[in-house]
Design an enzyme around this catalytic site. Structure first.
Site, short mmCIF file in Angstrom:
data_model
loop_
_atom_site.label_atom_id
_atom_site.label_comp_id
_atom_site.label_asym_id
_atom_site.label_seq_id
_atom_site.Cartn_x
_atom_site.Cartn_y
_atom_site.Cartn_z
N ARG A 72 -19.86 -26.76 -44.43
CA ARG A 72 -18.75 -25.81 -44.47
C ARG A 72 -19.16 -24.45 -43.92
O ARG A 72 -18.36 -23.76 -43.29
CB ARG A 72 -18.22 -25.66 -45.89
CG ARG A 72 -17.35 -26.85 -46.26
CD ARG A 72 -16.80 -26.75 -47.66
NE ARG A 72 -15.73 -27.71 -47.84
CZ ARG A 72 -15.24 -28.08 -49.01
NH1 ARG A 72 -15.73 -27.56 -50.11
NH2 ARG A 72 -14.27 -28.95 -49.09
N LYS B 31 -11.25 -40.60 -58.75
CA LYS B 31 -10.08 -40.64 -59.63
C LYS B 31 -8.84 -41.14 -58.92
O LYS B 31 -8.36 -40.53 -57.98
CB LYS B 31 -9.81 -39.25 -60.20
CG LYS B 31 -10.78 -38.87 -61.29
CD LYS B 31 -10.40 -37.55 -61.94
CE LYS B 31 -9.20 -37.70 -62.87
NZ LYS B 31 -8.82 -36.41 -63.47
N GLY C 190 -8.62 -31.80 -50.92
CA GLY C 190 -7.31 -31.68 -51.55
C GLY C 190 -6.26 -31.20 -50.57
O GLY C 190 -5.13 -31.71 -50.52
#
Ligand code: ADP
Ligand code: MG
Length: 402
Positions: A41, A206, A380
């Site tokens: 990043r 998840k 996300g």
């Protein structure tokens, strides 16, 4: 959306420009120091920073690291990030001791053309993530007072209505950084009219995090290959016992509904690597996905699954991959992720990797990053974009500059 090039063309010489960057790198704190385990990043933020430096701007970078519980946590200081950023930029990077307080103001004022100042972890300020627009606004005023223009280059945060992403853009002339523009361009190719077959691979831990994106993608994809920790809730929905594997009981019904709707478009693993514990020297066994022993955990997809998923990926013209296929951080459970990463790299067509851990896996497992069309820095954010949601940090850039 105003571009960085437009902003620079209008002149940034001697101008203080506040840049929201995504420098949220994974850290290893096990030795007591904070060691950056993947600087992808930071590297991805360089083009925008270099362009501004080249234009003679005085650059002030605002970024977050981890999830401090609204207070200073020394282990989440941006100090190691400042050091690595300096190394990669090849110039000194200053670090303020506060986020937008007296030290930041003093340092901002003493910047000369081409200098870079990194503000300390913006999430040390509770107002950054507050749900209260007034609290966020007051903090955004402080941030905005540091500079004369704002550039958002933090694609990984554009889905957040945070002060440094959203509110500050309302207060300063603004532009989208190169990273944000590239991400949006690539994701638009996925949401537009992708070349077919369009195959999506989803993994990660998840299933509840990823159900919205599964629901949104299902009508659009030709195949949805599911691995990682989330496959077990789907296997349970098919009536299989998943032993000690990750299972979200309350999502089983939803997964069953998705399987009914999808027919053969959802492809689940046929074999699973199981172990009795999540340790580096675990005793491994490959079992049928339909026969996971009650006392074992599924920690990676098996070799037959890698082969089956690879066959689907060979035909694909467009691929989006998010989420590791297993606990790739531990060598015994990395083969599935490595195999899929390789198959996605071999795709002849558009191949996009999204997700912080997925991108880190590509690098950690030693794959050639240039083999992919695009590696998204935002997990996300890229998922929410693909869901078709309006992202606050992008919407605000579309509005005219103040
Ligand atoms: P991304 O950041 O790419 O979106 P996620 O955050 O959703 O990915 O998931 C990454 C995590 O999922 C990894 O830390 C990995 O260890 C974990 N994971 C993958 N497969 C399993 C599994 N079978 N059991 C438990 N955790 C898993
Ligand atoms: Mg992740």
């Amino acid at each position: 959306m105003r571009s960085l090039a437009d902003l620079i063309a209008d002149g940034v010489q001697s101008t203080r420009v506040l840049v929201r960057a995504d420098l949220n790198v994974p850290l290893d704190t096990s030795t007591g120091d904070s060691i950056i385990t993947d600087d992808g990043r930071i590297a991805a933020s360089l083009p925008t920073l270099r362009a501004l430096i080249g234009g003679g701007a005085r650059v002030i970078v605002v970024a977050h690291l981890g999830r401090p519980e609204n207070r200073r946590e020394p282990s989440l200081s941006l100090a190691p990030v400042a050091a690595r950023l300096a190394e990669l930029l090849g110039q000194h990077v200053r670090l303020s001791t506060d986020v937008a307080g007296p030290d930041s103001r003093a340092q901002a004022e003493s910047l000369t053309d081409g200098d870079v100042l990194l503000l300390e972890n913006v999430r040390f300020e509770p107002a950054e993530t507050s749900k209260d627009p007034e609290l966020r606004g007051a903090f955004a005023d402080q941030l905005a007072a540091l500079a004369a223009a704002y550039v958002d280059d933090a694609f990984g945060a554009v889905h957040r209505r945070h002060a440094s992403v959203y509110d500050v853009a309302l207060r300063l002339p603004h532009a989208a950084g190169d990273l944000v523009r590239t991400e949006v361009e690539v994701l638009d190719r996925l949401t537009g009219d992708p070349a077919r077959p369009y195959v999506v691979v989803l993994g990660g831990s998840k299933v509840s995090d990823k159900l919205p994106v599964i629901e949104a993608l299902l009508p659009r994809v030709d195949r949805l290959l599911i691995g990682g920790g989330m496959c077990f809730t789907f296997l349970a929905a098919q009536g299989h016992d998943v032993g000690g594997s990750l299972l979200e009981e309350d999502q089983v019904e939803t997964c069953r509904g998705l399987l009914d709707e999808a027919g053969d478009r959802i492809v689940l693993p046929v074999d699973i690597v199981v172990a009795d514990a999540l340790v580096a020297d675990a005793q491994l066994k490959v079992v049928s996905a339909e026969q996971i022993p009650g006392d074992r955990k599924g920690l990676d997809i098996g070799p037959h699954t890698v082969a089956a998923f690879t066959e689907h990926l060979k035909e694909a013209k467009t691929v989006f991959w998010n989420g590791p296929m297993g606990v790739f951080e531990l060598a015994p459970f990395a083969a599935g992720t490595r195999g899929i990463a390789q198959a996605v790299a071999d795709v002849e067509g558009l191949s996009v990797v999204g997700g912080g851990d997925s991108a880190a896996a590509v690098r950690q497992l030693g794959l050639d990053e240039s083999a992919y069309s695009h590696i998204s820095t935002g997990g996300g954010a890229s998922l929410e974009y693909l869901e078709g949601k309006q992202l606050p940090g992008l919407a605000v850039l579309d509005e005219a500059s103040s």
